[in-house]
Design a protein around this motif. Structure first.
Motif, PDB file in Angstrom:
ATOM      1  N   TYR A  11       0.850  -1.200   0.000  1.00  0.00           N
ATOM      2  CA  TYR A  11       0.000   0.000   0.000  1.00  0.00           C
ATOM      3  C   TYR A  11       0.882   1.246   0.000  1.00  0.00           C
ATOM      4  O   TYR A  11       2.033   1.215   0.434  1.00  0.00           O
ATOM      5  CB  TYR A  11      -0.885   0.030   1.246  1.00  0.00           C
ATOM      6  CG  TYR A  11      -1.965  -1.017   1.263  1.00  0.00           C
ATOM      7  CD1 TYR A  11      -3.150  -0.820   0.548  1.00  0.00           C
ATOM      8  CD2 TYR A  11      -1.818  -2.187   2.002  1.00  0.00           C
ATOM      9  CE1 TYR A  11      -4.167  -1.764   0.573  1.00  0.00           C
ATOM     10  CE2 TYR A  11      -2.828  -3.138   2.032  1.00  0.00           C
ATOM     11  CZ  TYR A  11      -3.991  -2.933   1.311  1.00  0.00           C
ATOM     12  OH  TYR A  11      -4.983  -3.872   1.340  1.00  0.00           O
TER      13      TYR A  11
ATOM     14  N   ILE B  21      -0.802   2.903   5.040  1.00  0.00           N
ATOM     15  CA  ILE B  21      -1.648   2.143   5.963  1.00  0.00           C
ATOM     16  C   ILE B  21      -1.904   3.021   7.174  1.00  0.00           C
ATOM     17  O   ILE B  21      -0.971   3.597   7.757  1.00  0.00           O
ATOM     18  CB  ILE B  21      -1.009   0.808   6.385  1.00  0.00           C
ATOM     19  CG1 ILE B  21      -1.197  -0.212   5.257  1.00  0.00           C
ATOM     20  CG2 ILE B  21      -1.630   0.282   7.680  1.00  0.00           C
ATOM     21  CD1 ILE B  21      -0.619  -1.574   5.547  1.00  0.00           C
TER      22      ILE B  21
ATOM     23  N   ASP C 118      -3.025   4.047  -2.929  1.00  0.00           N
ATOM     24  CA  ASP C 118      -3.625   2.850  -2.346  1.00  0.00           C
ATOM     25  C   ASP C 118      -3.557   2.998  -0.834  1.00  0.00           C
ATOM     26  O   ASP C 118      -2.466   2.973  -0.254  1.00  0.00           O
ATOM     27  CB  ASP C 118      -2.840   1.596  -2.765  1.00  0.00           C
ATOM     28  CG  ASP C 118      -3.160   1.217  -4.199  1.00  0.00           C
ATOM     29  OD1 ASP C 118      -4.270   1.558  -4.661  1.00  0.00           O
ATOM     30  OD2 ASP C 118      -2.285   0.611  -4.848  1.00  0.00           O
TER      31      ASP C 118
ATOM     32  N   CYS D 162      -5.104   1.941   3.033  1.00  0.00           N
ATOM     33  CA  CYS D 162      -5.848   0.935   3.795  1.00  0.00           C
ATOM     34  C   CYS D 162      -5.876   1.334   5.266  1.00  0.00           C
ATOM     35  O   CYS D 162      -4.870   1.783   5.820  1.00  0.00           O
ATOM     36  CB  CYS D 162      -5.163  -0.423   3.645  1.00  0.00           C
ATOM     37  SG  CYS D 162      -5.993  -1.721   4.564  1.00  0.00           S
TER      38      CYS D 162
ATOM     39  N   CYS E  55     -14.276   5.651   2.234  1.00  0.00           N
ATOM     40  CA  CYS E  55     -14.547   4.365   1.604  1.00  0.00           C
ATOM     41  C   CYS E  55     -15.078   4.567   0.175  1.00  0.00           C
ATOM     42  O   CYS E  55     -14.636   3.913  -0.764  1.00  0.00           O
ATOM     43  CB  CYS E  55     -15.531   3.591   2.471  1.00  0.00           C
ATOM     44  SG  CYS E  55     -16.073   2.035   1.781  1.00  0.00           S
TER      45      CYS E  55
ATOM     46  N   GLU F  56      -9.575   1.436   1.497  1.00  0.00           N
ATOM     47  CA  GLU F  56      -9.968   0.107   1.947  1.00  0.00           C
ATOM     48  C   GLU F  56      -9.970   0.089   3.478  1.00  0.00           C
ATOM     49  O   GLU F  56      -9.083   0.654   4.107  1.00  0.00           O
ATOM     50  CB  GLU F  56      -8.928  -0.877   1.404  1.00  0.00           C
ATOM     51  CG  GLU F  56      -9.226  -2.322   1.667  1.00  0.00           C
ATOM     52  CD  GLU F  56      -8.082  -3.231   1.176  1.00  0.00           C
ATOM     53  OE1 GLU F  56      -7.272  -2.799   0.315  1.00  0.00           O
ATOM     54  OE2 GLU F  56      -7.995  -4.353   1.690  1.00  0.00           O
TER      55      GLU F  56
ATOM     56  N   ARG G 100     -10.087  -2.561   6.766  1.00  0.00           N
ATOM     57  CA  ARG G 100     -10.035  -3.945   7.241  1.00  0.00           C
ATOM     58  C   ARG G 100     -10.276  -3.935   8.747  1.00  0.00           C
ATOM     59  O   ARG G 100      -9.480  -3.379   9.503  1.00  0.00           O
ATOM     60  CB  ARG G 100      -8.676  -4.566   6.947  1.00  0.00           C
ATOM     61  CG  ARG G 100      -8.493  -4.939   5.490  1.00  0.00           C
ATOM     62  CD  ARG G 100      -7.063  -5.411   5.276  1.00  0.00           C
ATOM     63  NE  ARG G 100      -6.884  -5.824   3.892  1.00  0.00           N
ATOM     64  CZ  ARG G 100      -6.922  -7.082   3.479  1.00  0.00           C
ATOM     65  NH1 ARG G 100      -7.117  -8.070   4.355  1.00  0.00           N
ATOM     66  NH2 ARG G 100      -6.759  -7.383   2.211  1.00  0.00           N
TER      67      ARG G 100
ATOM     68  N   PHE H 199       1.135  -7.079   6.181  1.00  0.00           N
ATOM     69  CA  PHE H 199       0.822  -5.979   5.262  1.00  0.00           C
ATOM     70  C   PHE H 199       2.066  -5.121   5.070  1.00  0.00           C
ATOM     71  O   PHE H 199       2.864  -4.971   5.993  1.00  0.00           O
ATOM     72  CB  PHE H 199      -0.297  -5.097   5.832  1.00  0.00           C
ATOM     73  CG  PHE H 199      -1.609  -5.810   5.996  1.00  0.00           C
ATOM     74  CD1 PHE H 199      -2.572  -5.761   4.993  1.00  0.00           C
ATOM     75  CD2 PHE H 199      -1.881  -6.545   7.144  1.00  0.00           C
ATOM     76  CE1 PHE H 199      -3.786  -6.422   5.136  1.00  0.00           C
ATOM     77  CE2 PHE H 199      -3.094  -7.206   7.296  1.00  0.00           C
ATOM     78  CZ  PHE H 199      -4.044  -7.142   6.291  1.00  0.00           C
TER      79      PHE H 199
END
Lengths: 427, 481
Positions: B2, B5, B26, B28, B160, B165, B167, B191
């Motif tokens: 990613y 994060i 990207d 998360c 979102c 993303e 989790r 990750f």
């Protein structure tokens, strides 16, 4: 706007009995509004027996008792809207409600009967300290899960409060396979009916700990246990008396609160002692044409008395409308002498709390609850110096509602400035 | 791998996620609980502070002022409840008077607008329920109230929708530096990311100390609260504070955006980062201290009480940005009060730094607005009628205390990052938040969760994890004994 003579808010035992009684008076334009998808109210989840001993001289289950009234409502063709939530009642008796079928709508009523019932005091209202895990339910919520959904909310149970629903659920949970470890009651006496203590606890060997309460709640996700402690005379936990109980479920049966949010909006005066409306002998509230009965008025322990009271409210509501229509001579509401009834020594409250001697029926039934347990005592009703009633009682307890019947003629000599007092006199 | 994060889906993590979603990256968010807003963000005062408390020049002062200034526009953009009800810091005797003056001066230095000191007579006209001891107060018209769940969930949903993303049930155990970023291990797998945002609340020091030699230390500071019925909600109109002390802003009395009355918090420093239990002493302290500024609080109308943990860092300020020995690791640590107020500003501040560090490009399809759950009660009569005709579920009331319809609950379940548990529903749409505390609606909400396929009866929870609600059918256990 649709118009009805009598709109009844709630299709539980009170609303049903009020509707039947109003219809028996010949009233045709009655409408019952019920928030659930079925009529019957909380009786539908009370699958134990013991209902109807006074009304039908039979022992019925809750759904059976409700069915008797639902059947009458059907036979009499009284219209009901289920899945219908009343959002507002105005002092002018405009009822605003919502349902999936009817959408949002308003009804103009000539008389409204409040029969919304009550709710259970939740954990938050007790301010019990500790974590807030899953597994803490009011007894009524657990009753719904078990008796209607057929689902078990836990395996090892502690019950706080010895109200009737808690006692009934102690037995039910046991019968369905859970282990009920103890029932703790803050007061030095039970809040429930004697027969329930015998039939629901003693018969199953479930201990009842009086003068005990929950002082801590353990478990972050699901309940893992509670700490019980003994309390002193003022309900404060006594340090050093703590006992730990492992359990995954805590059921609360710690009191019922009449649901009067709608009543407030209708300008109805509430009695802080009952949390229900102030009513006179006709069950009329402080807002003209709005009547109240059942657990929204004051919390009952027997549904039979709810039905009796509600029948009175239904009858009086019709009389009120007839008075307005000029079809009857009973329409003297708002006029004449009003006598106040006040709770005297040992009495917590009375319903009604106002009497109109000039327009009451031959007798009036005063319902009341006492503050404590009294043995070999007298219930007296006085007006000023005059004694209207004196009756010997072997035992009075706060968990059982009492009644005293007053004759109208006995009130004839009562002066307007005199208050009527209901008291317990210990010998 | 990613680009970013974010550890923690509290208000700060979600604010950073939302602001970062303005860029092409990207991203998360890893959250150990089953939902957003489950830690410090869940249990606090819900106040948007005007910004007069913090030390001039501190990050707290800077972020608070900017956050509070932007909250109104953000509330419109993301459709969450926010109200500028004004706040009063009440001083109760002559000696405290200096404190009030100092606060005024500090507020003016911080750039807070409209501050003034009001005398008792004027105060009582504004707030008739102030206590007999209330002598004077600092009035801040820009003080406000917000729903902490509403704000956090709005930020998360918008993030979102813009491609971030999430989790859940993914607890980060370790963080290691690698050649081109960081490696995180969790029970759900490993990750990798080029950058990390450490928005882990009371655990932020643990993660920081894994990558930096410049150690930080967070103390969980417990605050207990009592929430009163809506019938008590108008007891005060503004947020009533006492003069701040060493341990924070003291016990306040405030209406909430939903019309309840809230009192608290206490301030107790702990070791345990999970001790969100209330205590007899704590609750009694709230009752006692709230009476200093406001009289006759109807405590018989308490509907629930709760406790939260603030992440108090030893340096007494927010720690935002990269430690000098850990480039690419962005702290968002020590976010205690005024953290909620500051969230919009913290989000932009850190997103800006990360975008610069990673040389991110703007995301041309960024959608800045989000619609909250429709509130039928807020519609005109005829509009509400039309809605129910179209969608009958909006005519079936499930939660009677808060007047929540099935339609609203279904929306809460079906929308992005939808509710997965009773508490998830409660936080999104208030079913179960009212005076009966879910006594009546819990079984009905359970049925909806099952009917919608969110879970089945055996996996139904109050708040994820081991918070199960149902253990099989009646009599299941009888044969097994």
């Amino acid at each position: 706007m649709r118009e009805y003579a009598v709109v009844i808010i709630g299709g539980g035992p009170a609303g049903l009995a009020a509707a039947v009684s109003a219809a028996e008076q010949g009233e045709k334009e009655i409408l019952i509004l019920e928030r659930d998808s079925e009529l019957g109210g909380i009786l539908n989840q009370c699958i134990h027996n013991g209902f109807g001993l006074h009304t039908f001289q039979e022992e019925l289950t809750g759904p059976e008792y409700a069915a008797r009234y639902i059947e009458k409502v059907r036979q009499m063709g009284i219209p009901c809207l289920t899945d219908t939530m009343v959002l507002d009642i105005s002092p002018e008796k405009i009822v605003t409600a919502v349902s999936p079928r009817e959408g949002l709508f308003q009804i103009q009523a000539q008389a409204v009967i409040l029969a919304m019932g009550c709710r259970e005091r939740p954990r938050g209202a007790l301010n019990l300290p500790g974590y807030r895990p899953a597994g803490i339910f009011t007894a009524g919520t657990a009753q719904r899960l078990v008796n209607v959904e057929g689902r078990m909310p836990g395996r090892e149970v502690v019950i706080l409060g010895s109200g009737d629903i808690g006692l009934i659920m102690a037995r039910r949970m046991t019968l369905e396979g859970a282990k009920v470890k103890v029932v703790a009651e803050l007061m030095p006496y039970s809040g429930g009916l004697k027969r329930n203590i015998v039939q629901c606890l003693e018969d199953y060997g479930i201990p009842l700990k009086l003068s005990h309460t929950v002082v801590n709640i353990h478990g972050k996700e699901r309940l893992t246990g509670v700490t019980l402690a003994q309390v002193d005379g003022s309900g404060r936990p006594i340090p050093g008396t703590e006992e730990e109980y492992c359990c995954d479920t805590l059921l609360l049966s710690v009191g019922l609160i009449p649901e009067n949010e709608l009543s407030r909006g209708a300008g109805v005066e509430l009695n802080p002692l009952t949390s229900g409306p102030v009513v006179d002998e006709s069950f009329q509230t402080s807002t003209e044409g709005i009547f109240a009965c059942g657990n929204v008025l004051h919390v009952h322990d027997l549904v039979d008395f709810v039905s009796e009271e509600a029948a009175g409210a239904g009858r009086h509501a019709v009389e009120y409308i007839r008075g307005k229509r000029g079809q009857d001579i009973c329409g003297k509401h708002g006029q004449g002498t009003a006598l106040a009834i006040v709770p005297g020594a040992g009495v917590r409250y009375t319903v009604p709390s106002i009497l109109h001697p000039e327009r009451m029926e031959e007798t009036v039934k005063l319902r009341f609850r006492v503050r404590d347990v009294y043995r070999n005592c007298y219930v007296t009703v006085r007006a000023g110096e005059k004694q209207l009633l004196r009756r010997k009682k072997q035992i009075l307890t706060p968990g059982e509602m009492e009644q005293a019947v007053i004759q109208a003629e006995a009130l004839a000599a009562v002066l307007p400035q005199e208050t009527i007092t209901v008291s317990v006199e210990e010998v | 791998m990613y680009d970013v994060i974010i550890i923690g889906a509290g208000v700060s993590g979600c604010a950073v996620a939302r602001e970062l979603s303005r860029y092409r990256a990207d991203i998360c968010v890893l959250e150990r609980e089953e939902d957003v807003c489950c830690g410090t963000s869940k249990a606090n005062s819900g106040i948007v502070h005007a910004g007069f408390d913090a030390e001039p020049g501190s990050m707290k002062a800077k972020m608070n002022l900017e956050g509070s200034r932007r909250m109104k526009a953000l509330a419109e953009e993301l459709d969450f409840p926010f109200q500028q009800n004004g706040s009063l810091v009440v001083c109760t005797d002559g000696e405290q008077r200096d404190g009030l003056e100092r606060l005024l001066e500090r507020g003016q230095k911080n750039g807070v607008e409209g501050l003034e000191i009001l005398e008792r007579e004027e105060l009582l006209r504004m707030e008739p329920n102030l206590s007999e001891q209330a002598a004077a107060a600092l009035y801040a018209p820009t003080g406000g109230i917000v729903c902490p769940f509403g704000l956090t969930i709005a930020l998360a949903e918008n993030a979102c929708e813009n491609g971030v993303e999430f989790r859940f049930r993914t607890q980060v155990d370790t963080i290691e530096k690698t050649e081109n970023g960081f490696r995180l291990t969790t029970p759900q797998g490993t990750f990798q990311a080029r950058t990390i945002v450490n928005a882990a609340g009371v655990y932020a020091d643990v993660f920081h100390n894994m990558v930096s030699r410049k150690k930080i230390h967070i103390t969980p500071r417990k605050g207990e609260y009592q929430l009163l019925d809506k019938t008590a909600g108008r007891h005060v109109h503004s947020t009533i504070f006492t003069l701040p002390g060493r341990m924070g802003k003291g016990v306040l009395v405030t209406p909430t955006v939903h019309g309840n009355l809230l009192t608290g918090p206490t301030a107790t420093d702990l070791e345990d980062r999970e001790a969100t239990d209330t205590t007899r002493t704590g609750l009694d302290t709230v009752t006692e201290k709230s009476a200093v500024t406001v009289k006759n609080i109807p405590y018989r109308q308490v509907i629930t009480s709760f406790a939260g943990l603030r992440a108090h860092e030893d340096g007494d300020d927010f720690i935002l940005g990269q430690p000098s020995d850990a480039p690419g690791f962005f702290d968002c640590a020590g976010i205690e009060s005024p953290g909620l107020s500051s969230a919009p500003a913290i989000g932009s501040y850190l997103a800006g730094q990360i975008a610069e560090y990673l040389e991110l490009e703007r995301n041309p399809s960024f959608q800045p607005t989000r619609k909250g759950i429709l509130d039928p009660a807020a519609l005109e009569f005829s509009k509400r009628q039309e809605l129910i005709q179209r969608e009958p579920a909006y005519g079936r009331i499930i939660c009677r205390c808060e007047g929540v319809s099935e339609g609203e609950i279904l929306d809460a379940l079906r929308r992005p990052l939808g509710a997965k548990s009773l508490d998830g529903v409660k936080r999104r749409i208030r079913a179960g938040m009212g005076r009966c505390q879910a006594g009546f609606c819990a079984p009905k909400v359970m049925e909806l969760l099952v009917r919608e396929g969110v879970c089945d009866w055996d996996t139904l929870t109050k708040a994820g994890g081991d918070s199960w609600l149902i253990c099989g059918k009646n009599k299941d256990a009888i044969g097994k004994r």
